[in-house]
Design an enzyme around this catalytic site. Structure first.
Site, mmCIF file in Angstrom:
data_model
loop_
_atom_site.group_PDB
_atom_site.id
_atom_site.type_symbol
_atom_site.label_atom_id
_atom_site.label_comp_id
_atom_site.label_asym_id
_atom_site.label_seq_id
_atom_site.Cartn_x
_atom_site.Cartn_y
_atom_site.Cartn_z
ATOM 1 N N HIS A 61 17.427 -10.716 -7.284
ATOM 2 C CA HIS A 61 18.744 -11.169 -6.830
ATOM 3 C C HIS A 61 18.528 -12.083 -5.636
ATOM 4 O O HIS A 61 17.438 -12.144 -5.065
ATOM 5 C CB HIS A 61 19.660 -9.992 -6.508
ATOM 6 C CG HIS A 61 19.247 -9.175 -5.321
ATOM 7 N ND1 HIS A 61 18.069 -8.470 -5.281
ATOM 8 C CD2 HIS A 61 19.849 -8.952 -4.126
ATOM 9 C CE1 HIS A 61 17.970 -7.846 -4.116
ATOM 10 N NE2 HIS A 61 19.043 -8.131 -3.396
ATOM 11 N N HIS A 63 19.641 -12.310 -2.470
ATOM 12 C CA HIS A 63 19.684 -12.046 -1.032
ATOM 13 C C HIS A 63 18.389 -12.553 -0.393
ATOM 14 O O HIS A 63 17.313 -12.503 -0.996
ATOM 15 C CB HIS A 63 19.875 -10.547 -0.765
ATOM 16 C CG HIS A 63 21.320 -10.116 -0.833
ATOM 17 N ND1 HIS A 63 21.716 -8.888 -1.272
ATOM 18 C CD2 HIS A 63 22.469 -10.787 -0.505
ATOM 19 C CE1 HIS A 63 23.044 -8.798 -1.215
ATOM 20 N NE2 HIS A 63 23.522 -9.938 -0.759
ATOM 21 N N ASP A 65 16.281 -11.592 1.773
ATOM 22 C CA ASP A 65 15.055 -10.796 1.920
ATOM 23 C C ASP A 65 14.306 -10.663 0.599
ATOM 24 O O ASP A 65 13.222 -10.066 0.555
ATOM 25 C CB ASP A 65 15.352 -9.420 2.547
ATOM 26 C CG ASP A 65 16.363 -8.601 1.763
ATOM 27 O OD1 ASP A 65 17.303 -9.187 1.191
ATOM 28 O OD2 ASP A 65 16.228 -7.364 1.727
ATOM 29 N N HIS A 66 14.870 -11.239 -0.459
ATOM 30 C CA HIS A 66 14.195 -11.224 -1.763
ATOM 31 C C HIS A 66 13.795 -12.624 -2.246
ATOM 32 O O HIS A 66 13.133 -12.739 -3.274
ATOM 33 C CB HIS A 66 15.080 -10.550 -2.813
ATOM 34 C CG HIS A 66 15.297 -9.098 -2.551
ATOM 35 N ND1 HIS A 66 14.714 -8.103 -3.302
ATOM 36 C CD2 HIS A 66 15.991 -8.462 -1.574
ATOM 37 C CE1 HIS A 66 15.062 -6.919 -2.809
ATOM 38 N NE2 HIS A 66 15.840 -7.106 -1.764
ATOM 39 N N HIS A 139 25.120 -4.273 -7.491
ATOM 40 C CA HIS A 139 24.838 -4.609 -6.095
ATOM 41 C C HIS A 139 25.878 -5.630 -5.632
ATOM 42 O O HIS A 139 26.729 -6.041 -6.422
ATOM 43 C CB HIS A 139 23.397 -5.147 -5.971
ATOM 44 C CG HIS A 139 22.904 -5.241 -4.559
ATOM 45 N ND1 HIS A 139 22.956 -4.186 -3.677
ATOM 46 C CD2 HIS A 139 22.357 -6.265 -3.858
ATOM 47 C CE1 HIS A 139 22.446 -4.569 -2.518
ATOM 48 N NE2 HIS A 139 22.083 -5.826 -2.597
ATOM 49 N N ASP A 210 17.889 -4.553 -5.863
ATOM 50 C CA ASP A 210 18.789 -3.679 -5.121
ATOM 51 C C ASP A 210 19.882 -3.177 -6.065
ATOM 52 O O ASP A 210 20.377 -3.920 -6.914
ATOM 53 C CB ASP A 210 19.397 -4.437 -3.940
ATOM 54 C CG ASP A 210 18.354 -4.753 -2.875
ATOM 55 O OD1 ASP A 210 17.174 -4.460 -3.106
ATOM 56 O OD2 ASP A 210 18.730 -5.303 -1.822
ATOM 57 N N HIS A 269 11.467 -0.625 -0.324
ATOM 58 C CA HIS A 269 12.669 -1.236 0.247
ATOM 59 C C HIS A 269 13.340 -0.273 1.224
ATOM 60 O O HIS A 269 14.538 0.000 1.165
ATOM 61 C CB HIS A 269 13.634 -1.613 -0.909
ATOM 62 C CG HIS A 269 14.730 -2.562 -0.514
ATOM 63 N ND1 HIS A 269 15.939 -2.144 -0.037
ATOM 64 C CD2 HIS A 269 14.799 -3.908 -0.544
ATOM 65 C CE1 HIS A 269 16.735 -3.183 0.201
ATOM 66 N NE2 HIS A 269 16.054 -4.275 -0.096
#
Lengths: 334, 334
Positions: A61, A63, A65-66, A139, A210, A269
């Site tokens: 996904h 976001h 941090d990914h 999510h 997530d 995570h």
């Protein structure tokens, strides 16, 4: 098949954990990258993974941090003179994200990027030797789990039966193993299929993004050996934080894995509020041990809590065992 | 004023050097960040710098090794509950880069970003206490040097003259130091301006982006104490690479600094082909010593080759001295 964790923190890096990234080493050589948080390429420098051998990137996904490490990783692969096209898989607007960054920062790569959607990854065959399956999760943004299963397993001859039937070792054995029909010197006609052992189960690893509803993975886990899933908090912290961030607790993931009778569960995570151990001086209860205890109370299988650079090998019999990290000793130049 | 280097490699990170980023700590508290390559926030975790005390970010140019860490740093500041607006300065399309990343990755910050152009940074006053000057450089993309000069220096009383004129220490001294007019008990009227020492020179640090023509900085360096400039290669390597990448050799920067009679020169942005020393087993001649030797042959001032986390203090008398790095002992949570 091996898993090598490049980042195991949620949201922001800590001094010991980077944000999301996990390498899946394939038996035939090469590796896949699932998620690419900022600093993933820095972690790769601490491993023996090569950007030349990277076969595809899967983003769960969008976001940050990914995915914030993706442009830099692509740029470094270019500076290392990669020429092989690279497939990048993920939900929209992954392509717009990449194209926007590349256009505004004048990033010109010496290799092609094939940016495809998750449906295309599942339907098509971007990877020889690996079947990809995709599961939609729950999510704040569209988020997916990727299943990676061996496309084929080795054929194994039933040598006991061959000997019992008086077929001596020789070229005929090799042809039978290929599934061919063989006529012996004595006139007997043998079918390869009659002399192959039942094939072992193809190994399958599921790596989830997530997700606040692990049960969405129930069907996907039926044939899986390993699930890698976020366990951002304990139930107690989740209750304080509230459901807004749409993450899972260790208990939620553990229950899902138990119901699926999953043999191996790897949690990752972790919220940066969790210290690796009590010696770090954090508040009591906010350590990885709390997450482990909560998961173990609900799951009796092989439970692992990932740390950065941890490496696990999934053997052909479906057992997941730690592998000592190999220090990179190559020179990295660009 | 202090410089703290967060990355000193060119193009890609190495195992010892991150890509571009340098912190300028201000005397009055707070700090500025010049460039923000991927992993800058990870380096910050190894320092005592706080994202709450960050007053502005200056991007020299939009190559990825100078800006791919910006979205993650902004996100982490948000997760650390920063509420103070943050000014981000740089050439276009910096705003489009940031807006594109934020929109495609659903990055919502709890503070405002004021993204302004380099001209606006020079003309306006985004920073109390610091005058910003901007110099256009020569690179493959629009690239700039930022000069940071103290906006004011402390007033120092000429106490010897006060004593010679029979003015005893007391409240009158404080008022004279403020520049006021003071009437003494004996009827004399004194002007503060007559009792102030000549002000010391305001300190000025120039931090340059990638640039193949250091002479463009000649005017900017006239009043500078320190230049931080890329020295990507030696002349020998530059001759092999050719002028296409538009970088400077150590010799080119050193000659410019010598002509400007600059007291302190800090080189950075070293090609990853250069090893820190011969023990790393790289090819002979490809060590930092080669860069140092080449610069020293042309520049007799205070020459420093930056390494990651190196910290230098610029004293009020214009000397630049190393400071022992302070290990961060804060907990980092988000």
């Amino acid at each position: 098949m091996e898993l090598e964790f490049l980042g195991t923190s949620s949201g922001t890096p800590t001094r010991t954990r980077n944000v999301a990234g996990v390498a899946l080493r394939l038996d035939g050589g090469g590796w896949l990258l699932v998620d690419c948080g900022e600093g993933t390429q820095h972690r790769i420098l601490q491993t023996t993974l090569s950007l030349h051998a990277l076969r595809a990137v899967f983003i769960t996904h969008l976001h940050g941090d990914h995915c914030y490490g993706l442009p830099g990783l692509l740029a470094s692969a270019g500076m290392a003179n990669r020429t092989e096209p690279l497939t990048v898989v993920g939900p929209p607007p992954l392509d717009a994200y990449l194209q926007g960054v590349m256009a505004t920062t004048a990033l010109h790569l010496p290799y092609e990027i094939h940016c495809i959607g998750v449906g295309e990854a599942e339907a098509g065959a971007p990877l020889s030797g690996v079947n990809v399956s995709v599961t939609a999760l729950s999510h704040r943004l569209p988020s997916y789990a990727y299943g990676f299963a061996e496309a084929a397993v080795e054929r194994r001859l039933d040598t006991a039966r061959l000997r019992a039937d008086g077929v001596p070792p020789g070229p005929a054995w090799g042809r039978l193993q290929q599934g061919d029909t063989v006529t012996l010197p004595d006139g007997r006609i043998l079918q390869g299929a009659d002399y192959l052992q039942a094939p072992r189960k193809a190994r399958k690893i599921v790596i989830a993004g997530d997700n606040d509803t692990p049960a969405l993975l129930a069907q996907e886990l039926a044939a899986a050996d390993v699930l890698v899933h976020e366990a951002t908090y304990t139930d107690a912290v989740l209750a304080k934080v509230g459901p807004g961030p749409q993450h899972s607790s260790a208990r939620m993931v553990a229950q899902c894995a138990a119901e699926a009778k999953l043999p191996n569960l790897v949690l990752t995570h972790f919220s940066p509020r969790y210290q690796d151990d009590d010696s770090d001086g954090g508040p009591p209860g906010l350590t990885l041990a709390a997450l482990r205890d909560e998961a173990q109370a609900h799951y009796g299988g092989n439970l692992l809590l990932a740390s950065d650079l941890a490496r696990y090998r999934l053997d052909r019999d479906g057992t997941l065992v730690p592998v000592a990290p190999v220090a990179a000793d190559r020179a990295h130049q660009a």
